[in-house]
Design a protein around this motif. Structure first.
Motif, PDB file in Angstrom:
ATOM      1  N   SER A   1      41.737   6.311  78.598  1.00  0.00           N
ATOM      2  CA  SER A   1      41.736   6.596  77.165  1.00  0.00           C
ATOM      3  C   SER A   1      40.386   6.255  76.555  1.00  0.00           C
ATOM      4  O   SER A   1      39.508   5.681  77.198  1.00  0.00           O
TER       5      SER A   1
ATOM      6  N   ALA B   1      56.249  14.726  81.193  1.00  0.00           N
ATOM      7  CA  ALA B   1      55.028  15.364  80.694  1.00  0.00           C
ATOM      8  C   ALA B   1      53.901  14.338  80.606  1.00  0.00           C
ATOM      9  O   ALA B   1      54.108  13.135  80.830  1.00  0.00           O
ATOM     10  N   TYR B   2      52.711  14.813  80.269  1.00  0.00           N
ATOM     11  CA  TYR B   2      51.540  13.945  80.154  1.00  0.00           C
ATOM     12  C   TYR B   2      50.882  14.189  78.802  1.00  0.00           C
ATOM     13  O   TYR B   2      50.445  15.302  78.503  1.00  0.00           O
ATOM     14  N   ASN B   3      50.827  13.161  77.984  1.00  0.00           N
ATOM     15  CA  ASN B   3      50.195  13.264  76.674  1.00  0.00           C
ATOM     16  C   ASN B   3      48.739  12.829  76.801  1.00  0.00           C
ATOM     17  O   ASN B   3      48.450  11.670  77.053  1.00  0.00           O
TER      18      ASN B   3
ATOM     19  N   GLN C   1      40.391  11.822  69.562  1.00  0.00           N
ATOM     20  CA  GLN C   1      41.712  12.380  69.805  1.00  0.00           C
ATOM     21  C   GLN C   1      41.596  13.733  70.468  1.00  0.00           C
ATOM     22  O   GLN C   1      41.013  13.868  71.527  1.00  0.00           O
TER      23      GLN C   1
ATOM     24  N   SER D   1      46.432  13.076  74.433  1.00  0.00           N
ATOM     25  CA  SER D   1      45.814  12.967  73.113  1.00  0.00           C
ATOM     26  C   SER D   1      44.781  11.853  73.041  1.00  0.00           C
ATOM     27  O   SER D   1      43.770  11.977  72.351  1.00  0.00           O
ATOM     28  N   ASP D   2      45.036  10.757  73.746  1.00  0.00           N
ATOM     29  CA  ASP D   2      44.114   9.619  73.727  1.00  0.00           C
ATOM     30  C   ASP D   2      43.115   9.661  74.881  1.00  0.00           C
ATOM     31  O   ASP D   2      42.346   8.723  75.056  1.00  0.00           O
TER      32      ASP D   2
ATOM     33  N   ARG E   1      52.783  20.991  80.957  1.00  0.00           N
ATOM     34  CA  ARG E   1      53.366  19.845  80.241  1.00  0.00           C
ATOM     35  C   ARG E   1      52.309  18.823  79.827  1.00  0.00           C
ATOM     36  O   ARG E   1      52.597  17.642  79.687  1.00  0.00           O
ATOM     37  N   ILE E   2      51.082  19.301  79.650  1.00  0.00           N
ATOM     38  CA  ILE E   2      50.019  18.442  79.122  1.00  0.00           C
ATOM     39  C   ILE E   2      49.880  18.724  77.635  1.00  0.00           C
ATOM     40  O   ILE E   2      49.724  19.871  77.225  1.00  0.00           O
ATOM     41  N   THR E   3      49.959  17.686  76.821  1.00  0.00           N
ATOM     42  CA  THR E   3      49.873  17.868  75.377  1.00  0.00           C
ATOM     43  C   THR E   3      48.623  17.202  74.826  1.00  0.00           C
ATOM     44  O   THR E   3      48.194  16.147  75.302  1.00  0.00           O
ATOM     45  N   LEU E   4      48.050  17.832  73.806  1.00  0.00           N
ATOM     46  CA  LEU E   4      46.907  17.295  73.072  1.00  0.00           C
ATOM     47  C   LEU E   4      47.264  17.360  71.597  1.00  0.00           C
ATOM     48  O   LEU E   4      47.229  18.416  70.987  1.00  0.00           O
ATOM     49  N   ASP E   5      47.666  16.236  71.054  1.00  0.00           N
ATOM     50  CA  ASP E   5      48.108  16.199  69.664  1.00  0.00           C
ATOM     51  C   ASP E   5      46.936  16.341  68.702  1.00  0.00           C
ATOM     52  O   ASP E   5      45.770  16.226  69.076  1.00  0.00           O
TER      53      ASP E   5
END
Length: 283
Positions: free
Chosen positions: A135, A173-175, A259, A177-178, A246-250
């Motif tokens: 991160s 999933a894998y977030n 971010q 965002s950080d 399933r990779i997210t980028l908020d």
């Protein structure tokens, strides 16, 4: 198999790491960052370092060379730090070494630009191994020779800390965002297209075989080390095929220094120069 060397001199601890790794010299005249079996995180951290580090290298990512290192605790007798002495005493035998990159710098998103293609490959790889420790708070990235290097993969594959729930955990999933490279617009689709086909059963079996038997013995629920190695192969093989979906980028958050894509360019864009009217309050 990983090369095996013997530690000949303990140089200094690296206190940035929670497990207190140390810089050591070895009998091959090399200098390494040693990760210890006696550290609080235990041998599973070293297993993760080997499997994920070697997998990354085989996928073309820059990961320093790994070796196994024999340690005689006697080399720590002259250490004035009691914590270091206790760690060395608890780590006699086989440990892990990572090639030391002299003069390398810690990654800083404001000082080093990363292409969307490279960012995508790193983010996809971290999603595959479920790396929770890349991160903006702790990038675990170095810049050496003008290129980006990946280090510290001990906090990956968290499912191996609870094997009965591994299948469910590995399906999550894998977030991102950080993630340290989120601001660079990672091209995850292209990374998946290039890397996922390379993650075969044969490749994963090969990297799992690099783990020394003594770090795998006596694992509850597994009769042999080969059986346990298979348990590492299966979730990674399944994950490689679909994790890119399933990779997210908020969206960016105001209270965090980095971010999702766009954060860096927005904050580093040149600001309009103040005019005389601005300085005078517009009067």
């Amino acid at each position: 198999m990983l090369s095996e060397v013997t530690a000949t001199r303990y140089v200094t601890p690296l206190r940035e790491g929670g497990s207190l790794p140390g810089i050591v010299e070895a009998d091959d005249l090399g200098t390494y960052v040693m990760k210890f079996t006696g550290a609080g995180q235990g041998r599973k951290t070293l297993v993760a370092e080997v499997i994920c580090g070697e997998l990354g290298r085989r996928l073309g990512l820059r990961v320093p060379e790994l070796v196994t290192m024999q340690l005689d605790p006697v080399i720590g007798l002259s250490e004035p730090d009691q914590e270091v002495q206790e760690l060395l005493k608890a780590s006699g035998g086989l440990n892990l070494g990572m090639d030391y990159l002299p003069g390398s710098l810690g990654f800083d998103a404001k000082a080093y630009q990363v292409s969307s293609a490279e960012a995508g490959r790193v983010v996809w790889f971290d999603a595959l191994i479920n790396n929770v420790d890349r991160s903006w708070r702790n990038p675990n990235l170095l810049v050496w020779g003008g290129e980006l290097w990946l280090i510290d993969h001990g906090a990956t594959m968290i499912w191996h800390h609870n094997w009965p729930t591994a299948q469910v955990s590995a399906a999550k999933a894998y977030n991102a965002s950080d993630h340290a490279l989120a601001p660079f617009g990672p091209d995850i689709a292209s990374a998946a297209a290039a890397l996922a086909p390379l993650v075969t059963e044969e490749l994963l079996t090969e990297v799992a075989a690099e783990v020394p038997d003594e770090w795998l013995v006596d694992e509850p629920g597994y009769a042999t080390t080969d059986e346990l190695r298979r348990a590492y192969v299966e979730p990674l093989l399944a994950r490689a095929a679909t994790i890119h979906e399933r990779i997210t980028l908020d969206a960016p958050a105001e209270d965090k220094p980095s971010q999702a894509p766009g954060w860096l360019s927005e904050r580093l864009a040149p600001r309009p120069r103040a005019t005389k009217n601005d300085k005078d309050g517009g009067q």
